[in-house]
Design a protein around this motif. Structure first.
Motif, PDB file in Angstrom:
ATOM      1  N   ASN A 110      10.610  -8.280  -1.402  1.00 54.02           N
ATOM      2  CA  ASN A 110       9.329  -8.050  -2.031  1.00 54.02           C
ATOM      3  C   ASN A 110       9.334  -6.724  -2.792  1.00 54.02           C
ATOM      4  N   ALA A 170       0.655  -3.986  -4.038  1.00 55.45           N
ATOM      5  CA  ALA A 170       0.021  -3.447  -2.837  1.00 55.45           C
ATOM      6  C   ALA A 170      -1.486  -3.671  -2.836  1.00 55.45           C
ATOM      7  N   TYR A 212      -4.751  -4.882   0.187  1.00 57.05           N
ATOM      8  CA  TYR A 212      -6.083  -4.359   0.502  1.00 57.05           C
ATOM      9  C   TYR A 212      -7.158  -5.384   0.184  1.00 57.05           C
ATOM     10  N   ALA A 244      -2.234 -11.098   3.742  1.00 58.75           N
ATOM     11  CA  ALA A 244      -2.224  -9.717   3.250  1.00 58.75           C
ATOM     12  C   ALA A 244      -1.256  -8.867   4.067  1.00 58.75           C
ATOM     13  N   ALA A 256       2.656 -10.774   3.248  1.00 61.57           N
ATOM     14  CA  ALA A 256       3.220 -10.959   1.914  1.00 61.57           C
ATOM     15  C   ALA A 256       3.254  -9.672   1.085  1.00 61.57           C
ATOM     16  N   TYR A 257       2.477  -8.689   1.429  1.00 63.21           N
ATOM     17  CA  TYR A 257       2.435  -7.467   0.634  1.00 63.21           C
ATOM     18  C   TYR A 257       2.802  -6.264   1.489  1.00 63.21           C
ATOM     19  N   SER A 258       3.489  -5.306   0.875  1.00 65.37           N
ATOM     20  CA  SER A 258       3.689  -4.069   1.629  1.00 65.37           C
ATOM     21  C   SER A 258       2.739  -3.018   1.067  1.00 65.37           C
ATOM     22  N   TRP A 259       1.852  -2.574   1.897  1.00 70.82           N
ATOM     23  CA  TRP A 259       0.877  -1.564   1.487  1.00 70.82           C
ATOM     24  C   TRP A 259       0.839  -0.490   2.556  1.00 70.82           C
ATOM     25  N   LYS A 260       0.333   0.657   2.142  1.00 71.00           N
ATOM     26  CA  LYS A 260       0.443   1.859   2.964  1.00 71.00           C
ATOM     27  C   LYS A 260      -0.195   1.686   4.339  1.00 71.00           C
TER      28      LYS A 260
END
Lengths: 305, 283
Positions: free
Chosen positions: A2, A14, A18, B101, B104-108
């Motif tokens: 990814n 990203a 959220y 969420a 599938a996503y890399s977020w902080k």
């Protein structure tokens, strides 16, 4: 994977993380965090009376409700009852579930019809607890109820017994219903835990000549530690917030002997004088008890290696 | 030969195991058998012999007594159905979306969000019920089924369940190739990720439905008017004065409140047992 793609396109995904968790988070803020803080605040107010939503913070004596609740003999009794009812059901429940797990996963004694037994043992768990409690109230009816009928015609008793008038009998009936509704669930969870253990360990033990007892205590049980902790904690939390069965079976009678903590909270806040503030204080105390006991369980069950 | 014997096990032990299992099976079924059979027997017959394995012919009489009082089974059934279907749809959709969420996503804040979900999963709704009630009262949602449906968007244990399932069975490469084909993120979720999640959504859907259908505490606080009451709240009426000693009608009423669950259970028991084994079931 990814990450590399994100860099290649020079574009960050990203924000979708959220964005997609936003509805969940908003629902948490509105329907969980806000009501929780609201309950905390109510504990320090004079809020009471049906339909009255104005209240004042008790500035002179903020801990008044907490003191009243902790000094109330009914509240102390309700906490004792709750813990007692939980233990009376959980100890037989986990014991039977472990025995059945050992039987159903034994490599020497293949038990046939496991699928059928699992379906039948689990069945009471999905039936409405409120209906189950009323059903048991009727089954244990006095003077004419199925259980009394069976006891008298089997010659075990001369006359009918008034179960709902006896604190001991009512407590055991509640503990039995909880046990009866949950041992199948616990068994299925434990069996799936055992099936997750590496079969090579069992093969090695068999080659070394270990018997069923040794295999169960030396291999199965230690490997189930995480799942046992999970079972213990969820059962403890569920048990401490027990409401449906004692409420519908006998409404806490006789003499408050089956009054649980959540029933106390309900009775304070939603009956008679609608003492919301007092109920909120009791809720916070119960919450604290649950948190402390769960922490103790996690501590005792931690991996010591 | 001796090896074969050991595989078969000790016949005495085996007999004992089957004996205990059959007793437990009878114990599981017997109370419901008494309930269903007694709902066809007259109150007089029940008072003569409270246990019988032979159905009688008084089902219609019991029905007349049962519906002759203020208990309205259709209303309770419909209210329960509205709440259970609404809450299940919201829980399943939004929990899958939240899990997506997280996977599938890399977020902080991804790790923090997951730890947070693990923590709040454990809090029982009973301890915050008073604040919730007063909040609903302020915004005029007491005696409104929406107060029981909307909070279902927030279901941390379902999110946990979907996340575990997604980590094992959602190939991230598939999402990447969808992006290359020009699929927008929300479209990818709805048309590529969701179909893969169908088995998990079915399992979680069944459990949410049953949990919501059976829930007593919150509905009994929020719903005070008869026309909005759900089935479990109405059950208490069966114990009250209106059916005093009308045992046939009481058994029939109880049978009706749990009949939908028996139908769901026996149609889907395979998936339900598999779902329990996967864990993350308790409401």
């Amino acid at each position: 994977m990814n990450n590399t793609l994100q860099k290649k396109h020079g574009f960050s995904y990203a924000k979708y993380g959220y964005l997609f968790s936003l509805p969940f988070f908003i629902a948490f803020l509105v329907f969980n965090l806000y009501p929780t803080l609201y309950t905390v605040v109510l504990g320090f107010t004079d809020s009471k009376g049906l339909g009255n939503i104005t209240f004042h913070i008790l500035k002179d004596d903020p801990w008044k409700n907490f003191r009243t609740v902790l000094k109330a003999p009914t509240f102390i009794l309700s906490i004792k009852n709750t813990l007692m009812l939980w233990m009376m059901n959980f100890i037989p429940q986990i014991t039977l579930a472990l025995i059945l797990t050992a039987w159903f996963t034994s490599r020497r004694n293949k038990v046939r019809g496991q699928g059928f037994f699992k379906v039948v043992f689990y069945m009471p768990n999905i039936i409405t607890a409120a209906s189950v409690a009323v059903l048991f109230n009727t089954l244990f009816g006095y003077p004419k109820g199925p259980v009394n009928d069976l006891l008298v015609s089997a010659g075990l008793r001369d006359g009918a017994f008034n179960f709902m008038n006896s604190p001991t009998a009512t407590r055991w009936i509640i503990a039995f219903i909880q046990f009866w509704m949950w041992y199948g669930y616990t068994m299925i969870v434990l069996i799936s835990g055992v099936l997750g253990i590496n079969p090579e360990i069992y093969e090695a033990a068999e080659i070394d000549g270990a018997n069923d007892r040794q295999i169960f205590f030396r291999i199965t049980l230690p490997n189930l530690r995480t799942i046992l902790t999970y079972t213990l904690v969820t059962s403890l939390i569920g048990g401490l917030s027990m409401y449906d069965i004692p409420k519908m079976l006998n409404a806490g009678n006789p003499n408050n002997s089956t009054l649980t903590a959540t029933m106390f909270i309900y009775n304070q806040s939603f009956q008679n004088s609608y003492m919301y503030a007092r109920g909120a204080a009791a809720s916070m105390i119960l919450f604290l008890i649950i948190a402390v006991l769960s922490a103790i369980v996690f501590y005792l069950m931690r991996d010591r290696k | 030969m001796s090896k074969l014997e050991r595989r078969d096990g000790n016949p005495v032990v085996k007999f004992f195991i089957y004996f205990v299992c059959i007793i437990l099976a009878v114990l599981s079924i017997f109370p419901f058998v008494v309930m269903f059979i007694n709902s066809t027997r007259s109150t007089f017959e029940i008072q003569q012999h409270a246990v019988s394995l032979i159905p009688s012919s008084h089902l219609l009489d019991n029905w007349k007594v049962f519906t002759g009082k203020s208990f309205n089974p259709t209303t309770g059934f419909l209210n329960s159905l509205i709440v259970a279907v609404g809450a299940t749809a919201l829980t399943v959709y939004f929990s899958t979306l939240t899990a997506y969420a997280l996977v599938a996503y890399s977020w902080k804040l991804r790790g923090a969000m997951f730890t947070f979900i693990l923590c709040v999963m454990m809090i029982p709704s009973q301890v915050t019920a008073i604040g919730f009630y007063q909040f609903m009262y302020r915004i005029h949602l007491t005696n409104n089924l929406l107060a029981l449906i909307l909070p279902a968007i927030y279901a941390p244990s379902s999110v946990f369940f979907f996340r575990q399932f997604m980590l094992a069975s959602l190939p991230l490469e598939l999402l990447d190739s969808a992006r290359i084909d020009g699929s927008r993120e929300f479209h990818t979720f709805n048309h590529i990720a969701m179909p893969i999640m169908k088995p998990a959504m079915a399992t979680q859907g069944i459990f949410t439905f049953v949990y919501t259908w059976n829930n007593l505490f919150m509905p009994s606080i929020l719903l005070t008017r008869d026309e909005v009451k759900t089935m479990p709240v109405m059950v208490s009426m069966l114990k009250g004065d209106i059916y005093k000693r009308e045992y046939g009608a009481i058994y029939l009423g109880l049978a009706l409140t749990v009949l939908p669950l028996f139908v769901v259970y026996f149609a889907l028991s395979k998936y339900i047992i598999a779902g329990v084994a996967l864990g993350g079931v308790k409401g």
